[in-house]
Design a protein around this motif. Sequence first.
Motif, PDB file in Angstrom:
ATOM      1  N   GLY A   1       0.778  -1.242   0.000  1.00  0.00           N
ATOM      2  CA  GLY A   1       0.000   0.000   0.000  1.00  0.00           C
ATOM      3  C   GLY A   1       0.806   1.287   0.000  1.00  0.00           C
ATOM      4  N   ARG A   2       2.087   1.225  -0.290  1.00  0.00           N
ATOM      5  CA  ARG A   2       2.937   2.425  -0.338  1.00  0.00           C
ATOM      6  C   ARG A   2       2.819   3.295   0.917  1.00  0.00           C
ATOM      7  N   ALA A   3       2.629   4.612   0.745  1.00  0.00           N
ATOM      8  CA  ALA A   3       2.777   5.520   1.894  1.00  0.00           C
ATOM      9  C   ALA A   3       1.627   5.401   2.892  1.00  0.00           C
TER      10      ALA A   3
ATOM     11  N   ASN B   1      -5.895  10.192 -10.870  1.00  0.00           N
ATOM     12  CA  ASN B   1      -5.874   8.990 -10.029  1.00  0.00           C
ATOM     13  C   ASN B   1      -4.517   8.420  -9.667  1.00  0.00           C
ATOM     14  N   ASN B   2      -3.568   8.520 -10.556  1.00  0.00           N
ATOM     15  CA  ASN B   2      -2.215   8.060 -10.246  1.00  0.00           C
ATOM     16  C   ASN B   2      -1.260   8.654 -11.281  1.00  0.00           C
ATOM     17  N   ASN B   3       0.005   8.409 -11.100  1.00  0.00           N
ATOM     18  CA  ASN B   3       0.987   9.008 -11.998  1.00  0.00           C
ATOM     19  C   ASN B   3       0.884   8.434 -13.404  1.00  0.00           C
ATOM     20  N   ALA B   4       0.492   7.158 -13.506  1.00  0.00           N
ATOM     21  CA  ALA B   4       0.315   6.561 -14.830  1.00  0.00           C
ATOM     22  C   ALA B   4      -0.752   7.340 -15.596  1.00  0.00           C
ATOM     23  N   ALA B   5      -1.848   7.655 -14.924  1.00  0.00           N
ATOM     24  CA  ALA B   5      -2.919   8.434 -15.556  1.00  0.00           C
ATOM     25  C   ALA B   5      -2.432   9.841 -15.897  1.00  0.00           C
TER      26      ALA B   5
ATOM     27  N   GLU C   1      10.357  -0.050 -16.710  1.00  0.00           N
ATOM     28  CA  GLU C   1       9.193  -0.707 -16.130  1.00  0.00           C
ATOM     29  C   GLU C   1       9.196  -0.400 -14.640  1.00  0.00           C
ATOM     30  N   ILE C   2       8.043   0.071 -14.147  1.00  0.00           N
ATOM     31  CA  ILE C   2       7.910   0.374 -12.726  1.00  0.00           C
ATOM     32  C   ILE C   2       6.925  -0.617 -12.164  1.00  0.00           C
ATOM     33  N   GLY C   3       7.312  -1.634 -11.467  1.00  0.00           N
ATOM     34  CA  GLY C   3       6.404  -2.652 -10.887  1.00  0.00           C
ATOM     35  C   GLY C   3       4.912  -2.445 -11.190  1.00  0.00           C
TER      36      GLY C   3
ATOM     37  N   SER D   1       3.019  -3.618 -13.539  1.00  0.00           N
ATOM     38  CA  SER D   1       2.660  -3.551 -14.957  1.00  0.00           C
ATOM     39  C   SER D   1       2.600  -2.145 -15.529  1.00  0.00           C
ATOM     40  N   PHE D   2       3.501  -1.297 -15.103  1.00  0.00           N
ATOM     41  CA  PHE D   2       3.619   0.031 -15.720  1.00  0.00           C
ATOM     42  C   PHE D   2       4.896   0.038 -16.549  1.00  0.00           C
ATOM     43  N   ARG D   3       4.736   0.071 -17.868  1.00  0.00           N
ATOM     44  CA  ARG D   3       5.901   0.143 -18.747  1.00  0.00           C
ATOM     45  C   ARG D   3       5.751   1.342 -19.645  1.00  0.00           C
TER      46      ARG D   3
ATOM     47  N   VAL E   1      11.975  10.577 -18.359  1.00  0.00           N
ATOM     48  CA  VAL E   1      11.432   9.747 -17.278  1.00  0.00           C
ATOM     49  C   VAL E   1      12.548   9.465 -16.275  1.00  0.00           C
ATOM     50  N   HIS E   2      12.264   9.728 -15.019  1.00  0.00           N
ATOM     51  CA  HIS E   2      13.260   9.429 -13.991  1.00  0.00           C
ATOM     52  C   HIS E   2      13.359   7.910 -13.838  1.00  0.00           C
ATOM     53  N   PRO E   3      14.559   7.323 -14.070  1.00  0.00           N
ATOM     54  CA  PRO E   3      14.693   5.868 -13.911  1.00  0.00           C
ATOM     55  C   PRO E   3      14.695   5.554 -12.422  1.00  0.00           C
ATOM     56  N   SER E   4      13.483   5.525 -11.846  1.00  0.00           N
ATOM     57  CA  SER E   4      13.399   5.647 -10.393  1.00  0.00           C
ATOM     58  C   SER E   4      13.748   4.389  -9.628  1.00  0.00           C
ATOM     59  N   ASN E   5      13.672   3.209 -10.255  1.00  0.00           N
ATOM     60  CA  ASN E   5      13.893   2.014  -9.441  1.00  0.00           C
ATOM     61  C   ASN E   5      15.174   1.255  -9.782  1.00  0.00           C
TER      62      ASN E   5
ATOM     63  N   HIS F   1       8.350  15.962 -17.850  1.00  0.00           N
ATOM     64  CA  HIS F   1       9.287  15.255 -16.972  1.00  0.00           C
ATOM     65  C   HIS F   1       8.496  14.397 -15.983  1.00  0.00           C
ATOM     66  N   ASP F   2       8.577  13.076 -16.139  1.00  0.00           N
ATOM     67  CA  ASP F   2       7.951  12.166 -15.170  1.00  0.00           C
ATOM     68  C   ASP F   2       8.985  11.906 -14.083  1.00  0.00           C
ATOM     69  N   ILE F   3       8.796  12.551 -12.928  1.00  0.00           N
ATOM     70  CA  ILE F   3       9.815  12.394 -11.881  1.00  0.00           C
ATOM     71  C   ILE F   3       9.490  11.227 -10.949  1.00  0.00           C
ATOM     72  N   GLY F   4       8.307  10.624 -11.120  1.00  0.00           N
ATOM     73  CA  GLY F   4       7.967   9.445 -10.314  1.00  0.00           C
ATOM     74  C   GLY F   4       7.592   9.827  -8.905  1.00  0.00           C
ATOM     75  N   SER F   5       8.556   9.750  -8.018  1.00  0.00           N
ATOM     76  CA  SER F   5       8.274  10.004  -6.615  1.00  0.00           C
ATOM     77  C   SER F   5       8.247  11.505  -6.349  1.00  0.00           C
TER      78      SER F   5
ATOM     79  N   LEU G   1       4.020  13.291 -11.168  1.00  0.00           N
ATOM     80  CA  LEU G   1       4.530  12.573  -9.993  1.00  0.00           C
ATOM     81  C   LEU G   1       3.401  11.825  -9.284  1.00  0.00           C
ATOM     82  N   SER G   2       3.787  10.895  -8.423  1.00  0.00           N
ATOM     83  CA  SER G   2       2.816  10.123  -7.633  1.00  0.00           C
ATOM     84  C   SER G   2       2.575  10.810  -6.291  1.00  0.00           C
ATOM     85  N   GLY G   3       1.354  10.665  -5.775  1.00  0.00           N
ATOM     86  CA  GLY G   3       1.041  11.228  -4.464  1.00  0.00           C
ATOM     87  C   GLY G   3       1.410  10.306  -3.320  1.00  0.00           C
ATOM     88  N   ASP G   4       1.525   8.993  -3.602  1.00  0.00           N
ATOM     89  CA  ASP G   4       1.689   8.042  -2.497  1.00  0.00           C
ATOM     90  C   ASP G   4       3.095   7.449  -2.426  1.00  0.00           C
ATOM     91  N   LYS G   5       4.051   8.136  -3.007  1.00  0.00           N
ATOM     92  CA  LYS G   5       5.443   7.705  -2.818  1.00  0.00           C
ATOM     93  C   LYS G   5       6.074   8.624  -1.773  1.00  0.00           C
ATOM     94  N   LEU G   6       7.202   9.258  -2.091  1.00  0.00           N
ATOM     95  CA  LEU G   6       7.868  10.028  -1.036  1.00  0.00           C
ATOM     96  C   LEU G   6       7.049  11.232  -0.557  1.00  0.00           C
TER      97      LEU G   6
END
Length: 463
Positions: free
Chosen positions: A95-97, A150-154, A178-180, A182-184, A224-228, A256-260, A290-295
């Motif tokens: 469930g992330r953050a 709804n999320n960074n993918a969206a 690929e970010i766990g 099924s996001f590629r 795209v930030h190669p975040s993982n 710029h998709d910074i991910g977290s 960016l995602s809301g539920d990461k850092l």
Amino acid sequence: MTDPRRSIPSVDRLLSSPAFAGLLTELPRDLVVARLQHEIDALRRSFDRGERLPERIGDPEWFASRVERSVRRLAAGALRPVINATGVILHTNLGRAPLADAALAAVQQLAAGYSSLEYDLETGGRGSRYTHCRDLLVHLTGAQDALVVNNNAAALVLALNTVARDLDAVISRGELVEIGGSFRIPEIMARSGARMREVGATNRTHAADYRAALSERTGALLKVHPSNFSIEGYTAAASIPELVAVAAEGGVPLIHDIGSGLLIDPARLGLQSEPTPQQSLREGVDLVTLSGDKLLGGPQCGIVLGHARMIERLRSNPLCRAFRVDKLTLAALTATLRIYLDTERALHDIPTLRMLGLTRAELEARATAFVAALGDIGITAETTAGNSAVGGGAAPAASLPTVLIALEPQGLSAGELERRLRAGDPPVIGRMIDGALVFDLRTVPPHADEPLLGALRRACTAT
Ligand SMILES: *Cc1c(COP(=O)(O)O)cnc(C)c1O
């Protein structure tokens, strides 16, 4: 020979047996009937697959206990709180953050009644759900405007679909990640309607590669930030200022998709190479996602920041309606962002940041006390040095020194202990290292130490 299925008692006979009397006074009759029928159907199906019927097939008591368990399982559902003792702060599978207390309170308050979700309290007319946290996002990041989906993918699909549909989106071959879950990037880009135009090589891409790809069919540059993961050695990537210049030459936006979404100075948390939206926008990026539920430490959502005109175009894309966030997300996000108005408070009150900031000494003190408490209930364990992880596709190379608790259960394999803890209430998830079950208290809130001890005591004494 009679059909063995005939040994299954009828629903009517079971319901009128004394074994069902208790259940029928506690639970609605139609619920008991439905679950009993469900159990009987399952038995018939397993018999048809070639399995044998259970010995107690004629025993109403046996059916009553099956039905009771079935109702309990149905009501409990499968989504449950767990204790995350893995030390992975943003565990996507867990469930992330976790949310800050203020965010929980805001959700509860808002969920209990009506709200000004799409109502303008000043004019009494229709309002927009997108305004509620816009001012906070703008203030905190320096963006001209902000949009929450709804999320960074969206967020990324919306951005690409708005500015680069049927056009080229230019991206480095080193960033087709690929970010766990099924996001590629290539698949997301394809669904957005943008044509992926790869440039450069896996390990090295230069500004000139992007420049050479510019044409009248170019819709956007995407970074795209190669975040993982991180690559080391003979590598090169175009910097944001270089890409801003190329985008300006081509007259196209830079996304710029910074991910977290780390909103505070990474150095404050000992994290290197973690981008912030502030930095990216300052350097001239047009749209940051960016995602809301990461850092950031808020609810699941995707945030797009950037130029007012472009965000307005995103907002009027029909996909924005399909990706829209609900009021509970907005309540939690707004309350989380409000905490950031005071950086010191954010470091303390936002669980992801607080866990990141725990020092090795603090963790050692807690682990030592925990091992002593385990000793008091007869469970052997010892502390060892190790590392926690940020997880969730952020700061893959960050090392977060911690003190681990290695469990040494008597007469119980580590695998069996792991299984029992997972099946317990609350379920506890640890980490297996070299065949030993290990806990990292970094991700266990202090108030969960007692429940964790209880879970361990039950797991070690269960037979
Ligand atoms: C995590 C991540 C995503 C996906 O974000 P979700 O909020 O899970 O949809 C996209 N891009 C990057 C770089 C990420 O790190």
